[in-house]
Design an enzyme around this catalytic site. Structure first.
Site, PDB file in Angstrom:
ATOM      1  N   HIS A  99      -7.898  -4.346   4.792  1.00 44.71           N
ATOM      2  CA  HIS A  99      -7.337  -3.329   4.415  1.00 44.71           C
ATOM      3  C   HIS A  99      -7.867  -2.659   3.331  1.00 44.71           C
ATOM      4  O   HIS A  99      -8.682  -1.737   3.308  1.00 44.71           O
ATOM      5  CB  HIS A  99      -5.282  -3.019   4.410  1.00 44.71           C
ATOM      6  CG  HIS A  99      -4.761  -2.085   3.353  1.00 44.71           C
ATOM      7  ND1 HIS A  99      -4.720  -1.617   2.440  1.00 44.71           N
ATOM      8  CD2 HIS A  99      -3.856  -0.818   4.036  1.00 44.71           C
ATOM      9  CE1 HIS A  99      -4.686  -0.585   2.527  1.00 44.71           C
ATOM     10  NE2 HIS A  99      -4.034  -0.446   3.560  1.00 44.71           N
ATOM     11  N   ASN A 100      -7.899  -3.049   2.347  1.00 44.90           N
ATOM     12  CA  ASN A 100      -8.986  -2.692   1.267  1.00 44.90           C
ATOM     13  C   ASN A 100     -10.210  -2.572   1.265  1.00 44.90           C
ATOM     14  O   ASN A 100     -11.146  -1.843   0.807  1.00 44.90           O
ATOM     15  CB  ASN A 100      -8.182  -3.399   0.191  1.00 44.90           C
ATOM     16  CG  ASN A 100      -7.162  -2.745  -0.252  1.00 44.90           C
ATOM     17  OD1 ASN A 100      -6.200  -2.811   0.497  1.00 44.90           O
ATOM     18  ND2 ASN A 100      -6.940  -3.077  -1.821  1.00 44.90           N
ATOM     19  N   GLU A 125     -10.622   0.106   3.689  1.00 44.37           N
ATOM     20  CA  GLU A 125     -10.406   1.588   2.760  1.00 44.37           C
ATOM     21  C   GLU A 125     -11.620   2.250   2.423  1.00 44.37           C
ATOM     22  O   GLU A 125     -12.284   2.912   1.931  1.00 44.37           O
ATOM     23  CB  GLU A 125      -9.296   0.654   1.722  1.00 44.37           C
ATOM     24  CG  GLU A 125      -9.129   2.345   1.279  1.00 44.37           C
ATOM     25  CD  GLU A 125      -7.629   1.986   0.294  1.00 44.37           C
ATOM     26  OE1 GLU A 125      -7.979   1.714  -1.714  1.00 44.37           O
ATOM     27  OE2 GLU A 125      -6.701   1.802   0.105  1.00 44.37           O
ATOM     28  N   LYS A 164      -3.415  -7.619   3.637  1.00 42.83           N
ATOM     29  CA  LYS A 164      -4.318  -6.537   2.526  1.00 42.83           C
ATOM     30  C   LYS A 164      -5.540  -6.298   2.699  1.00 42.83           C
ATOM     31  O   LYS A 164      -5.861  -5.500   1.930  1.00 42.83           O
ATOM     32  CB  LYS A 164      -2.742  -6.438   1.703  1.00 42.83           C
ATOM     33  CG  LYS A 164      -3.272  -5.354   0.259  1.00 42.83           C
ATOM     34  CD  LYS A 164      -2.923  -4.539   0.764  1.00 42.83           C
ATOM     35  CE  LYS A 164      -2.282  -3.160   0.085  1.00 42.83           C
ATOM     36  NZ  LYS A 164      -3.728  -3.106  -1.458  1.00 42.83           N
ATOM     37  N   SER A 211       0.821  -1.226   0.170  1.00 45.02           N
ATOM     38  CA  SER A 211      -0.255   0.197   0.333  1.00 45.02           C
ATOM     39  C   SER A 211       1.079   1.499   0.166  1.00 45.02           C
ATOM     40  O   SER A 211       1.926   1.621   0.418  1.00 45.02           O
ATOM     41  CB  SER A 211      -1.115  -0.097   1.317  1.00 45.02           C
ATOM     42  OG  SER A 211      -1.175   1.337   1.513  1.00 45.02           O
TER      43      SER A 211
END
Length: 300
Positions: A173-174, A177, A170, A118
């Site tokens: 995480h997205n 987001e 990840k 990221s």
């Protein structure tokens, strides 16, 4: 470094700035040669030459689109590399694909590290947040490069666990987001709707950046572009989804863990892509059918 798009090229630049020797290949040879002239990295004409330029045990980092493209290159590399070499997958790959790839490469005595990356276009300047999965011994060998790529030698990167863990973290995480971006967009849309208050959205975003509980890098970016353009008339209301939001939604269903905010944010992206239009037309027809309500004619 294989793949010199926006992320891969800047990662190669940051590695060179940190004194790391880099051999690179890109399908467009002009890109590779240009970066070689700029940074002093070594350009390879194909994967075979790239592998031959590297001393064993090798570290090969792929920054390619997730899916078939990444898989094809991993398959080609598996036939060229030697036991003990490391393959790092820096794409936004599905963690279940990473689990499968790790097993396949392990059978050839090759190490696989899944690297969630990221930082976007700002990574060259600020460093990249790195979420990594793989064997501890392989991670130790990768650390010199990781410490250069990350925001700091000991910050902004984490060995999350075994193979698959990096891309799993990840993915989540997205998903987070997606939810954060959706909340910001809805809030600013509400404020834009009160034209009578004549709110300065840029000034509001800037104020929230300091001391507010909703401050974040996403807000920093929002404040920056709202300074010069609050109408956004030249921006199409279309928001793409890269795939990780979908995988996060699927994971929530498979685990039976409620993730309504992330799921709704994903659905709103689908709606922005026009995938809600047919359903909306049916809703209009139903409303006319039971209540005789007027229908707005569509565009020819």
């Amino acid at each position: 470094m294989i793949g010199l798009g926006r992320m891969g090229a800047n990662m190669a630049r940051r590695l060179r700035q940190g004194g790391i020797e880099v051999v690179a290949w890109n399908r467009d040879a002009k890109v590779t040669q240009g970066l070689a002239q700029e940074t002093g990295l070594k350009a390879a004409v194909d994967l075979k030459e790239l592998v031959s330029f590297l001393k064993t045990p090798r570290i090969v980092w792929l920054m390619l689109p997730a899916g078939d493209v990444t898989q094809q290159h991993i398959d080609k590399l598996a036939a060229l590399l030697s036991p003990g070499d490391i393959v790092v997958d820096g794409a936004n790959s599905y963690y279940k694909d990473s689990l499968r790839r790790g097993q396949a490469l392990a059978a050839k005595m090759l190490h696989y590290i899944d690297a969630g990356v990221s930082g976007g276009v700002w990574g060259l300047e600020n460093g990249y947040a790195l979420m990594l999965g793989g064997e501890k011994a392989a991670m130790e060998r990768l650390k010199p490069a990781i410490k250069v790529l990350a925001p700091g030698p000991e910050t902004g990167w984490l060995h999350c666990g075994p193979v698959g863990a990096g891309h799993f973290v990840k993915m989540v995480h997205n998903g987070i987001e997606y939810g954060m971006m959706q909340a910001y967009s809805e809030g600013f849309a509400l404020m834009k709707g009160r034209e009578d208050f004549k709110l300065d959205l840029g000034a509001i975003a800037e104020t929230w950046r300091h001391g507010s509980v909703v401050r974040s890098w996403l807000l920093d970016l929002t404040a920056e572009f709202l300074k010069s353009d609050q109408e956004l008339k030249d921006i199409a209301p279309f928001v793409a989804d890269s795939g990780e939001g979908r995988w996060t939604a699927i994971e929530g269903i498979e685990q039976g863990v409620p993730t309504p905010v992330m799921n709704l944010a994903l659905m709103m992206r689908f709606a922005s892509q026009g995938k809600n239009e047919y359903g909306d037309k049916l809703l209009a027809m139903m409303r006319q059918g039971f209540g005789g309500h007027a229908i707005k004619p569509g565009k020819n």
